[in-house]
Write a protein that holds these residues in place. Structure first.
Motif, PDB file in Angstrom:
ATOM      1  N   ASN A 292      58.390  77.288 -19.683  1.00 46.34           N
ATOM      2  CA  ASN A 292      58.150  75.927 -19.199  1.00 46.34           C
ATOM      3  C   ASN A 292      56.806  75.395 -19.692  1.00 46.34           C
ATOM      4  O   ASN A 292      56.679  74.220 -20.074  1.00 46.34           O
ATOM      5  N   GLN A 293      55.790  76.270 -19.699  1.00 50.33           N
ATOM      6  CA  GLN A 293      54.479  75.846 -20.172  1.00 50.33           C
ATOM      7  C   GLN A 293      54.524  75.480 -21.651  1.00 50.33           C
ATOM      8  O   GLN A 293      53.960  74.462 -22.074  1.00 50.33           O
TER       9      GLN A 293
ATOM     10  N   ARG B 122      56.265  72.137 -22.036  1.00 50.17           N
ATOM     11  CA  ARG B 122      55.382  71.027 -21.680  1.00 50.17           C
ATOM     12  C   ARG B 122      54.381  70.739 -22.805  1.00 50.17           C
ATOM     13  O   ARG B 122      54.118  69.570 -23.129  1.00 50.17           O
ATOM     14  N   ASN B 123      53.808  71.788 -23.383  1.00 52.27           N
ATOM     15  CA  ASN B 123      52.857  71.579 -24.474  1.00 52.27           C
ATOM     16  C   ASN B 123      53.530  70.902 -25.662  1.00 52.27           C
ATOM     17  O   ASN B 123      52.936  70.027 -26.312  1.00 52.27           O
TER      18      ASN B 123
ATOM     19  N   SER C 119      54.018  67.215 -24.879  1.00 53.15           N
ATOM     20  CA  SER C 119      52.771  66.454 -24.939  1.00 53.15           C
ATOM     21  C   SER C 119      52.388  66.140 -26.382  1.00 53.15           C
ATOM     22  O   SER C 119      51.791  65.093 -26.662  1.00 53.15           O
TER      23      SER C 119
ATOM     24  N   THR D 255      54.704  63.007 -21.383  1.00 60.38           N
ATOM     25  CA  THR D 255      54.046  63.757 -20.318  1.00 60.38           C
ATOM     26  C   THR D 255      55.009  63.937 -19.162  1.00 60.38           C
ATOM     27  O   THR D 255      55.507  62.945 -18.608  1.00 60.38           O
ATOM     28  N   LEU D 256      55.270  65.182 -18.818  1.00 63.04           N
ATOM     29  CA  LEU D 256      56.155  65.471 -17.691  1.00 63.04           C
ATOM     30  C   LEU D 256      55.361  65.383 -16.394  1.00 63.04           C
ATOM     31  O   LEU D 256      54.207  65.814 -16.333  1.00 63.04           O
TER      32      LEU D 256
ATOM     33  N   ASP E  29      53.697  66.199 -12.883  1.00 61.02           N
ATOM     34  CA  ASP E  29      53.278  67.469 -12.292  1.00 61.02           C
ATOM     35  C   ASP E  29      54.224  67.851 -11.160  1.00 61.02           C
ATOM     36  O   ASP E  29      54.677  67.005 -10.386  1.00 61.02           O
TER      37      ASP E  29
ATOM     38  N   PRO F  58      61.357  71.683 -15.168  1.00 66.38           N
ATOM     39  CA  PRO F  58      62.417  71.233 -16.071  1.00 66.38           C
ATOM     40  C   PRO F  58      63.678  72.094 -16.024  1.00 66.38           C
ATOM     41  O   PRO F  58      64.738  71.632 -16.440  1.00 66.38           O
TER      42      PRO F  58
END
Length: 365
Positions: free
Chosen positions: A59-60, A63-64, A67, A72-73, A75, A79
């Motif tokens: 997931n991290q 997200r990167n 971005s 931007t997802l 907070d 997902p």
């Protein structure tokens, strides 16, 4: 001849004395500095059919990536990427690889993804040990394994579905400088270090190219004087690598694989005079429990009384004798006369080694 004897005879005859055939220099050596280099990277595989992983670093990473595309997802939003898997990408960069050439890559899941079948690897940078990027990887995976699961929880898996390959999946972006054109010599490193083989390489090269063209550093390395011009050096090397050399005979060795029962005896193995006897001791334990029922009005309880029978049998052992300077063929004949199984042969060879009668290095793998 019984099947057991035939097995021992076949295995032990694998390395009977045969004429040594000449090998090309390219098959005996590797050129110093001309080598492969390993590359590795970390990326994402997308497009999976619900077989992705649930690892937090996936997931991290997702997200990167979002971005970087300007998305931007929020907070706290998970997902739940069932169709995405975090993977490592590995490749081998061959020597003299040029920018724009393609190499095969292997993609392996590092999370709990069930399968990578049908997935697509997104653009992944492949780095070397010096942390520089040497290739970029991307493409659709070819997965050899598969898995299936029923509603009751039963499942079956064939091969490994969490590993796939992409033929020509990476493009070389950076070339690795090779020391091939440096210096006045080319150094050959023997794959199997041996002083006799190194001497024979020097003799063959000097015989074809002239005296003092080659010299040995040790049991592994042989240097040959070569032209500095790259084009001339390539032609020069094409002549050298096709020279035929008679490699030296290997040291006397006996290799035993205790897991598979494989025994390989080298052609130079000899046995000093010795007498050997080997028998089998078999211990059999048989349990015959008896159920004891109490009398109807005795007020007792049903009990199980153990009844063990132990029998010991020993097969008759035959002694065979090794004469002086026994050859490999004589060893095979002596063992097969007794009809020993592979496990028995292992025990005999180990005992001969302990007694100092086996003139060879005993290697157990």
């Amino acid at each position: 001849m019984t099947l057991r004897r035939a097995f021992v005879y076949t295995v032990l005859l694998a390395f009977l004395a045969t004429p040594v055939l000449a090998d090309r220099l390219k098959d005996l050596t590797r050129i110093k500095g001309v080598r492969n280099n390993q590359l590795v990277g970390y990326g994402l595989v997308v497009g999976l059919d619900g077989t992705g992983d649930k690892a937090p670093f996936t997931n991290q990473t997702f997200r990167n990536m979002m971005s970087q595309f300007g998305i931007t997802l929020p907070d706290g939003v998970d997902p739940k990427l069932a169709n995405v898997a975090a993977v490592t990408v590995s490749a081998t960069l061959p020597p003299f690889a040029k920018a724009g050439q393609e190499v095969d890559i292997t993609v392996s899941s590092i999370g709990n993804a069930d399968s990578l079948r049908g997935g697509t690897l997104l653009m992944t940078a492949l780095k070397g040990a010096d942390d520089n990027v040497y290739a970029m990887a991307q493409g659709s995976l070819v997965v050899g394994g598969f898995g299936a699961q029923g509603q009751d929880g039963s499942r079956i898996t064939v091969n490994v579905p969490s590993v796939g390959r992409i033929p020509n999946g990476a493009t070389v972006e950076r070339e690795i400088t090779s020391p091939f054109t440096r210096g006045d010599t080319i150094t050959f490193n023997l794959l199997r270090p041996d002083f006799t083989t190194a001497r024979r390489v020097v003799e063959v090269v000097n015989e074809h190219l002239g005296p003092d063209m080659a010299y040995a550093h040790d049991a592994t390395s042989v240097s040959v004087r070569a032209p500095r011009d790259p084009s001339q050096r390539v032609s020069f090397l094409s002549i050298l690598e096709n020279l035929e050399v008679d490699p030296a005979e290997d040291a006397a060795k006996v290799v035993i694989n205790s897991r598979t029962g494989t025994i390989v005896v080298g052609q130079n193995v000899k046995v000093s005079p010795a007498g050997v006897t080997h028998g089998n001791l078999t211990v059999t334990i048989q349990e015959n429990p008896e159920v004891q029922q109490p009398n109807p009005f005795a007020g007792g309880e049903t009990a199980v009384e153990p009844d063990s029978q132990i029998a010991v049998t020993e097969d008759p052992a035959r002694m065979f004798r090794f004469g002086p300077a026994v050859t490999l063929n004589e060893i095979v004949q002596a063992v097969n006369q007794v009809g020993a199984a592979p496990g028995d042969v292992m025990a005999v060879l180990e005992a001969l080694k302990q007694a100092g009668a086996l003139r060879a290095e005993l290697i157990v793998i």
